[in-house]
Design a protein around this motif. Sequence first.
Motif, PDB file in Angstrom:
ATOM      1  N   MET A   1     -47.317 -45.111  44.032  1.00 40.48           N
ATOM      2  CA  MET A   1     -48.423 -44.492  44.739  1.00 40.48           C
ATOM      3  C   MET A   1     -49.290 -45.594  45.366  1.00 40.48           C
ATOM      4  O   MET A   1     -49.699 -46.529  44.693  1.00 40.48           O
ATOM      5  CB  MET A   1     -49.225 -43.677  43.736  1.00 40.48           C
ATOM      6  N   PRO A   2     -49.572 -45.476  46.695  1.00 40.35           N
ATOM      7  CA  PRO A   2     -50.359 -46.514  47.361  1.00 40.35           C
ATOM      8  C   PRO A   2     -51.802 -46.534  46.862  1.00 40.35           C
ATOM      9  O   PRO A   2     -52.377 -45.514  46.520  1.00 40.35           O
ATOM     10  CB  PRO A   2     -50.321 -46.127  48.836  1.00 40.35           C
ATOM     11  N   SER A   3     -52.362 -47.714  46.838  1.00 38.90           N
ATOM     12  CA  SER A   3     -53.751 -47.862  46.409  1.00 38.90           C
ATOM     13  C   SER A   3     -54.695 -47.352  47.496  1.00 38.90           C
ATOM     14  O   SER A   3     -54.305 -47.184  48.646  1.00 38.90           O
ATOM     15  CB  SER A   3     -54.051 -49.326  46.107  1.00 38.90           C
ATOM     16  N   GLN A   4     -55.938 -47.123  47.126  1.00 37.61           N
ATOM     17  CA  GLN A   4     -56.944 -46.659  48.082  1.00 37.61           C
ATOM     18  C   GLN A   4     -57.125 -47.675  49.215  1.00 37.61           C
ATOM     19  O   GLN A   4     -57.295 -47.308  50.357  1.00 37.61           O
ATOM     20  CB  GLN A   4     -58.285 -46.414  47.389  1.00 37.61           C
ATOM     21  N   ALA A   5     -57.097 -48.960  48.873  1.00 40.92           N
ATOM     22  CA  ALA A   5     -57.277 -50.011  49.886  1.00 40.92           C
ATOM     23  C   ALA A   5     -56.157 -49.964  50.913  1.00 40.92           C
ATOM     24  O   ALA A   5     -56.393 -50.103  52.113  1.00 40.92           O
ATOM     25  CB  ALA A   5     -57.345 -51.374  49.226  1.00 40.92           C
ATOM     26  N   SER A   6     -54.906 -49.777  50.460  1.00 38.70           N
ATOM     27  CA  SER A   6     -53.802 -49.749  51.417  1.00 38.70           C
ATOM     28  C   SER A   6     -53.845 -48.485  52.264  1.00 38.70           C
ATOM     29  O   SER A   6     -53.473 -48.500  53.428  1.00 38.70           O
ATOM     30  CB  SER A   6     -52.457 -49.889  50.709  1.00 38.70           C
ATOM     31  N   LYS A   7     -54.298 -47.352  51.704  1.00 40.36           N
ATOM     32  CA  LYS A   7     -54.451 -46.129  52.489  1.00 40.36           C
ATOM     33  C   LYS A   7     -55.471 -46.341  53.604  1.00 40.36           C
ATOM     34  O   LYS A   7     -55.259 -45.957  54.737  1.00 40.36           O
ATOM     35  CB  LYS A   7     -54.916 -44.974  51.598  1.00 40.36           C
ATOM     36  N   ARG A   8     -56.609 -46.965  53.251  1.00 39.66           N
ATOM     37  CA  ARG A   8     -57.648 -47.227  54.245  1.00 39.66           C
ATOM     38  C   ARG A   8     -57.147 -48.142  55.338  1.00 39.66           C
ATOM     39  O   ARG A   8     -57.426 -47.927  56.502  1.00 39.66           O
ATOM     40  CB  ARG A   8     -58.871 -47.850  53.574  1.00 39.66           C
ATOM     41  N   ALA A   9     -56.403 -49.168  54.981  1.00 40.82           N
ATOM     42  CA  ALA A   9     -55.920 -50.138  55.957  1.00 40.82           C
ATOM     43  C   ALA A   9     -54.981 -49.478  56.955  1.00 40.82           C
ATOM     44  O   ALA A   9     -54.963 -49.832  58.126  1.00 40.82           O
ATOM     45  CB  ALA A   9     -55.235 -51.298  55.252  1.00 40.82           C
ATOM     46  N   VAL A  10     -54.227 -48.507  56.511  1.00 42.13           N
ATOM     47  CA  VAL A  10     -53.270 -47.842  57.382  1.00 42.13           C
ATOM     48  C   VAL A  10     -53.956 -46.800  58.257  1.00 42.13           C
ATOM     49  O   VAL A  10     -53.637 -46.640  59.414  1.00 42.13           O
ATOM     50  CB  VAL A  10     -52.142 -47.184  56.539  1.00 42.13           C
ATOM     51  N   GLN A  11     -54.935 -46.095  57.722  1.00 38.56           N
ATOM     52  CA  GLN A  11     -55.521 -44.955  58.405  1.00 38.56           C
ATOM     53  C   GLN A  11     -56.695 -45.289  59.320  1.00 38.56           C
ATOM     54  O   GLN A  11     -56.909 -44.600  60.303  1.00 38.56           O
ATOM     55  CB  GLN A  11     -55.976 -43.922  57.369  1.00 38.56           C
ATOM     56  N   VAL A  12     -57.438 -46.293  59.021  1.00 36.32           N
ATOM     57  CA  VAL A  12     -58.665 -46.577  59.760  1.00 36.32           C
ATOM     58  C   VAL A  12     -58.509 -47.850  60.591  1.00 36.32           C
ATOM     59  O   VAL A  12     -58.258 -48.912  60.045  1.00 36.32           O
ATOM     60  CB  VAL A  12     -59.864 -46.738  58.781  1.00 36.32           C
ATOM     61  N   PRO A  13     -58.681 -47.731  61.926  1.00 31.70           N
ATOM     62  CA  PRO A  13     -58.650 -48.946  62.749  1.00 31.70           C
ATOM     63  C   PRO A  13     -59.814 -49.858  62.378  1.00 31.70           C
ATOM     64  O   PRO A  13     -60.847 -49.397  61.885  1.00 31.70           O
ATOM     65  CB  PRO A  13     -58.818 -48.428  64.171  1.00 31.70           C
ATOM     66  N   SER A  14     -59.662 -51.132  62.647  1.00 29.78           N
ATOM     67  CA  SER A  14     -60.727 -52.084  62.337  1.00 29.78           C
ATOM     68  C   SER A  14     -61.977 -51.764  63.151  1.00 29.78           C
ATOM     69  O   SER A  14     -61.917 -51.078  64.176  1.00 29.78           O
ATOM     70  CB  SER A  14     -60.259 -53.507  62.662  1.00 29.78           C
ATOM     71  N   GLY A  15     -63.101 -52.286  62.686  1.00 30.81           N
ATOM     72  CA  GLY A  15     -64.352 -52.083  63.406  1.00 30.81           C
ATOM     73  C   GLY A  15     -64.269 -52.615  64.824  1.00 30.81           C
ATOM     74  O   GLY A  15     -64.734 -51.972  65.769  1.00 30.81           O
ATOM     75  N   ARG A  16     -63.637 -53.765  64.987  1.00 31.79           N
ATOM     76  CA  ARG A  16     -63.496 -54.360  66.318  1.00 31.79           C
ATOM     77  C   ARG A  16     -62.686 -53.442  67.233  1.00 31.79           C
ATOM     78  O   ARG A  16     -63.035 -53.225  68.387  1.00 31.79           O
ATOM     79  CB  ARG A  16     -62.836 -55.737  66.223  1.00 31.79           C
ATOM     80  N   ALA A  17     -61.592 -52.909  66.711  1.00 30.69           N
ATOM     81  CA  ALA A  17     -60.740 -52.008  67.512  1.00 30.69           C
ATOM     82  C   ALA A  17     -61.490 -50.730  67.875  1.00 30.69           C
ATOM     83  O   ALA A  17     -61.380 -50.244  69.006  1.00 30.69           O
ATOM     84  CB  ALA A  17     -59.462 -51.685  66.745  1.00 30.69           C
TER      85      ALA A  17
END
Length: 161
Positions: A1-17
């Motif tokens: 099961m993916p961690s919360q951090a990896s879910k966020r990294a995949v789903q949310v573009p960076s602030g700059r983007a």
Amino acid sequence: MPSQASKRAVQVPSGRARILQAGLDLAAEAGPSGMTINQVCLRARVKAPAIYYHFGSKQGLFLAVNELLEQRALQALNCPSSSDAWKAFLCLCEEPGFRQIVLKDAPHVAGRQRWSGVEQLPWSAALIRGSGKRYVEAIEQQEMRDRLALATLIETTMVVI
């Protein structure tokens, strides 16, 4: 099961983007004057210091948006096939945001010096290098003849000249 951090990294573009996308959308809709820091913050879901951190100023953000679109133009013109390159470039020129930002507003915001030499605009150099052959090949295709909009060609030619 993916961690919360990896879910966020995949789903949310960076602030700059997110800031770049918000800037692109706002500049395409209303030009640089409509691309206010407050509006960018609202659309990108960031605070103003994030914009200044990544881009330095509103002008810096606009120039980054312009550079992003110029890179798209360069990629379009570097297609292996000349007719595909011309077709891809014209498709890009038909996008209202590209026309508004790159062809209309950027020369004023970036300043005339940046627009005075082809070496400053790699996409226009690529267009000039292959324009004769690409234009003839594109015109020979009925599909492209139907898609050539006079306004787009005039705007593009004015920028290159």
